[in-house]
Design a protein around this motif. Sequence first.
Motif, PDB file in Angstrom:
ATOM      1  N   LYS A 148       0.822  -1.207   0.000  1.00  0.00           N
ATOM      2  CA  LYS A 148       0.000   0.000   0.000  1.00  0.00           C
ATOM      3  C   LYS A 148       0.863   1.267   0.000  1.00  0.00           C
ATOM      4  O   LYS A 148       0.568   2.251  -0.686  1.00  0.00           O
ATOM      5  N   VAL A 149       1.976   1.226   0.758  1.00  0.00           N
ATOM      6  CA  VAL A 149       2.806   2.416   0.943  1.00  0.00           C
ATOM      7  C   VAL A 149       3.793   2.618  -0.195  1.00  0.00           C
ATOM      8  O   VAL A 149       3.994   3.739  -0.678  1.00  0.00           O
ATOM      9  N   THR A 150       4.411   1.512  -0.641  1.00  0.00           N
ATOM     10  CA  THR A 150       5.504   1.644  -1.624  1.00  0.00           C
ATOM     11  C   THR A 150       5.156   1.094  -2.999  1.00  0.00           C
ATOM     12  O   THR A 150       5.848   1.391  -3.974  1.00  0.00           O
ATOM     13  N   GLY A 151       4.122   0.258  -3.079  1.00  0.00           N
ATOM     14  CA  GLY A 151       3.784  -0.379  -4.348  1.00  0.00           C
ATOM     15  C   GLY A 151       4.622  -1.608  -4.631  1.00  0.00           C
ATOM     16  O   GLY A 151       4.415  -2.290  -5.628  1.00  0.00           O
ATOM     17  N   ARG A 152       5.558  -1.934  -3.744  1.00  0.00           N
ATOM     18  CA  ARG A 152       6.434  -3.083  -3.932  1.00  0.00           C
ATOM     19  C   ARG A 152       5.902  -4.293  -3.173  1.00  0.00           C
ATOM     20  O   ARG A 152       5.214  -4.162  -2.162  1.00  0.00           O
ATOM     21  N   GLU A 153       6.256  -5.471  -3.686  1.00  0.00           N
ATOM     22  CA  GLU A 153       5.809  -6.705  -3.050  1.00  0.00           C
ATOM     23  C   GLU A 153       7.014  -7.495  -2.535  1.00  0.00           C
ATOM     24  O   GLU A 153       8.041  -7.586  -3.205  1.00  0.00           O
ATOM     25  N   TYR A 154       6.863  -8.026  -1.352  1.00  0.00           N
ATOM     26  CA  TYR A 154       7.886  -8.881  -0.752  1.00  0.00           C
ATOM     27  C   TYR A 154       7.217 -10.169  -0.295  1.00  0.00           C
ATOM     28  O   TYR A 154       6.057 -10.163   0.127  1.00  0.00           O
ATOM     29  N   ASP A 155       7.955 -11.278  -0.361  1.00  0.00           N
ATOM     30  CA  ASP A 155       7.370 -12.534   0.120  1.00  0.00           C
ATOM     31  C   ASP A 155       7.849 -12.838   1.536  1.00  0.00           C
ATOM     32  O   ASP A 155       8.705 -12.142   2.094  1.00  0.00           O
TER      33      ASP A 155
END
Length: 382
Positions: free
Chosen positions: A118-125
């Motif tokens: 939501k904040v950065t637009g990046r995804e982490y697993d």
Amino acid sequence: MLTGVDIFRFQGGNLQGDEKNTEYNPIREQKKFCDMLIEIAEGQEVPVLYQDAHQVFFGCVKSEKGYVLFGPMSLKRLSRVELHNYHMEYGMPAGMEKALPVFPFAKILAIAEVITKKVTGREYDDDELIKENHLVTDMDESIKKEQILFKIREEDAELYHHTYQEERRLLECVRTGKVEEALKYNVDMDMGTGRLSKNESEHWKNVAVVGITLCTRAAIEGGLSPATAYQLSDFYIQKANKCKDVISLIACRNQAVKELTERVWEKMNSQRTSSYIEQCKDYISKHYREKIYLKDLAEMLGLSSSYLSRLFSRELGMGLQDYINWSRIENAENLLAYSDESIAHIGEYVGFPTQSYFGSIFKKYKNMTPKEYRNRYKPTEL
């Protein structure tokens, strides 16, 4: 999904909270703690998941405009003493101690990932968050060390596990209905069973559960219906859990292996029936207490009612309703012998509408009334 989590925005030197789920939050009340989370976030690309000494998590995500901080999220419900120590560490005044929101670890990771997206637009697993935040030590190295120490302890104690071939021989005996051989292999393997617990009773309880589970699967492979096999398995595992000593546990396990193997042998040596009839028998064993109609069984199998009726009579020598009644009487026998329920209640329980009808059908198959059967076969200790 974020219900129960306090979320704060740190921007231009100001901290603002979006939610207030805890009356005293270290992020809001302790500037040094807040600054520490921000400092960690400055030094790593992956969002921060900080775990304190109380198994409570806090998070921090760096954005273009500032930082988003969130927590606390506890892995467990803290006891009064643990909660007191937690609040003491973070300087909470006396009298304000409240329970913390509790989340499973998977949900804590999911919350961090959603906030980051939501904040950065990046995804982490999950793996990235765990590894970069050092939430788990070097698992490979740790396990390797533990395995070496375990091996040394086992060798020092001169313990060894039964071989794979021995286990296969036991399961093959169950699968083919060889009762005496199955019991022999079962007892022989006890001599080589590795330790499944430091506590002797717990060790044998684990041995019993594992043995019953494996033999249940072998019995199903040998042709025993899953309904019957799992019913026996559940019964003996629950019985093992109630055993108070090692001898009782071993006897319970041996009896389970014996009965499962005997049931396979009986199945193999009984009259062979079509798959349609086997499916009917399996269904009746699960639903004998309910009303069962020929039409419904036929539709379930994709057959006509008249064909299924003829098939049933030809292969079992009795009609469908006779077989259903026979199944109900078989179940009633055990209840009459091993329970203190009234005869009327037992008849109703197994599916007969009245006590008189139950009595007449019981006498038809057993040549005695339910009361006479109970008086003859009920164990004296009951």
